[in-house]
Design a protein around this motif. Structure first.
Motif, short mmCIF file in Angstrom:
data_model
loop_
_atom_site.label_atom_id
_atom_site.label_comp_id
_atom_site.label_asym_id
_atom_site.label_seq_id
_atom_site.Cartn_x
_atom_site.Cartn_y
_atom_site.Cartn_z
N GLU A 52 0.81 -1.23 0.00
CA GLU A 52 0.00 0.00 0.00
C GLU A 52 0.85 1.28 0.00
N PRO A 53 1.69 1.42 -1.02
CA PRO A 53 2.54 2.62 -1.09
C PRO A 53 1.72 3.87 -1.38
N GLU A 54 2.32 5.02 -1.07
CA GLU A 54 1.67 6.30 -1.38
C GLU A 54 2.11 6.81 -2.76
N ILE A 55 3.33 6.42 -3.13
CA ILE A 55 3.88 6.84 -4.42
C ILE A 55 4.44 5.60 -5.12
N MET A 56 4.25 5.51 -6.44
CA MET A 56 4.89 4.45 -7.21
C MET A 56 5.80 5.04 -8.26
N LEU A 57 7.01 4.51 -8.33
CA LEU A 57 8.01 4.95 -9.30
C LEU A 57 8.07 3.91 -10.41
N PHE A 58 8.01 4.35 -11.64
CA PHE A 58 8.12 3.45 -12.78
C PHE A 58 9.33 3.88 -13.61
N ASP A 59 10.32 2.99 -13.76
CA ASP A 59 11.50 3.32 -14.55
C ASP A 59 11.38 2.65 -15.92
N GLU A 60 10.88 3.38 -16.90
CA GLU A 60 10.66 2.84 -18.25
C GLU A 60 9.98 1.47 -18.20
N PRO A 61 8.79 1.41 -17.63
CA PRO A 61 8.18 0.11 -17.32
C PRO A 61 7.75 -0.69 -18.53
N THR A 62 7.73 -0.07 -19.72
CA THR A 62 7.25 -0.81 -20.89
C THR A 62 8.33 -0.98 -21.97
N SER A 63 9.57 -0.58 -21.66
CA SER A 63 10.57 -0.59 -22.74
C SER A 63 10.92 -2.00 -23.19
N ALA A 64 10.66 -3.02 -22.34
CA ALA A 64 10.98 -4.40 -22.74
C ALA A 64 9.73 -5.15 -23.23
N LEU A 65 8.61 -4.43 -23.38
CA LEU A 65 7.34 -5.11 -23.68
C LEU A 65 6.85 -4.83 -25.11
#
Length: 252
Positions: free
Chosen positions: A173-186
């Motif tokens: 249950e985080p307050e913030i989510m960090l995404f580091d190029e989450p789709t570059s391998a998809l």
């Protein structure tokens, strides 16, 4: 520059960052993160986007010699999460991260999601079951895995593995989510699924995403920050950045 209806969730204040070899990767970056909004970080490779992102959950602490200066303040409690008295593990519970390549643990689908809960000391089977189910539903993958929870996570496709990693990040249950190029391998279909999921998740939390893909930034984000050589060049609502940026560097 902002309407008053949006609450501030966190902000970096004069943030500098130095790698152990003395190289300065961030130069006095001051930037707000608004609650329940998606903020995209764009800019050329090596401009400091991922470095900035990783300051938010103290990932750089894992390597000796790295040094922060300045503050990252969480609201509403006004905690400077870079402060010496703040435990990085607590920070990572409040601020989770999803990486570029899906990185499930070599465990079952269930245990991947339960991992953070167990680290927090949750051992009640019923509570674990409920929270794992809730996180998998939150990551829009429950229907695909509910009958395979005890299979190895590696059996999932790339897009499913990335959604599993999002479920793992959601479980605490985080307050913030960090995404580091989450789709570059998809592939494009998996990418569209993750983008749609991010837009749903912002109802619950605040998102900061690094992307190389300008179209993706335009599609998913509410605010966009353009970084260049470790400096924040421009920050505004996404529409403004993409239609009438105030700086020539951004336009180029």
């Amino acid at each position: 520059m902002n309407n008053d209806t949006t609450a501030l969730k966190a902000e970096s204040k004069n943030l500098n960052f130095f790698y152990a070899d003395g190289k300065q990767a961030l130069k006095s970056v001051t930037m707000p993160l608004y609650e329940n909004k998606i903020t995209a970080l764009i800019g050329p490779s090596g401009c400091g986007k991922s470095t900035f992102l990783r300051c938010f959950n103290r990932m750089h602490d894992l390597y000796p010699g790295n040094k922060y200066q300045g503050e990252i303040v969480m609201h509403p409690d006004n905690t400077n999460i870079l402060g010496d008295s703040v435990d990085p593990i607590e920070v990572r519970m409040r601020i989770s991260m999803v990486f570029q390549k899906p990185n499930p643990f070599p465990k079952s689908i269930f245990e991947n999601v339960a991992y953070g809960l167990r680290v927090r000391g949750e051992s009640n089977k019923r509570a674990l079951d409920d929270k794992v189910e809730e996180a998998l539903k939150g990551a829009a993958i429950w229907n695909e895995v509910k009958d395979r929870l005890h299979e190895l996570a590696f059996n999932l496709s790339g897009g499913q593995q990335q959604r599993l990693c999002i479920a793992r990040a959601l479980a605490t249950e985080p307050e913030i989510m960090l995404f580091d190029e989450p789709t570059s391998a998809l592939d494009p279909i998996a990418t569209a699924n993750i983008e749609e999921l991010m837009c749903e998740l912002k109802n619950k939390l605040t998102i900061l995403v690094v992307t190389h893909n300008m179209q993706q930034a335009a599609r998913v984000s509410d605010y966009t920050a353009y970084m260049y050589l470790g400096e924040l060049m421009e920050y505004d609502d996404t529409n403004t950045i993409f239609t009438r940026p105030s700086r020539k560097e951004t336009e180029d």
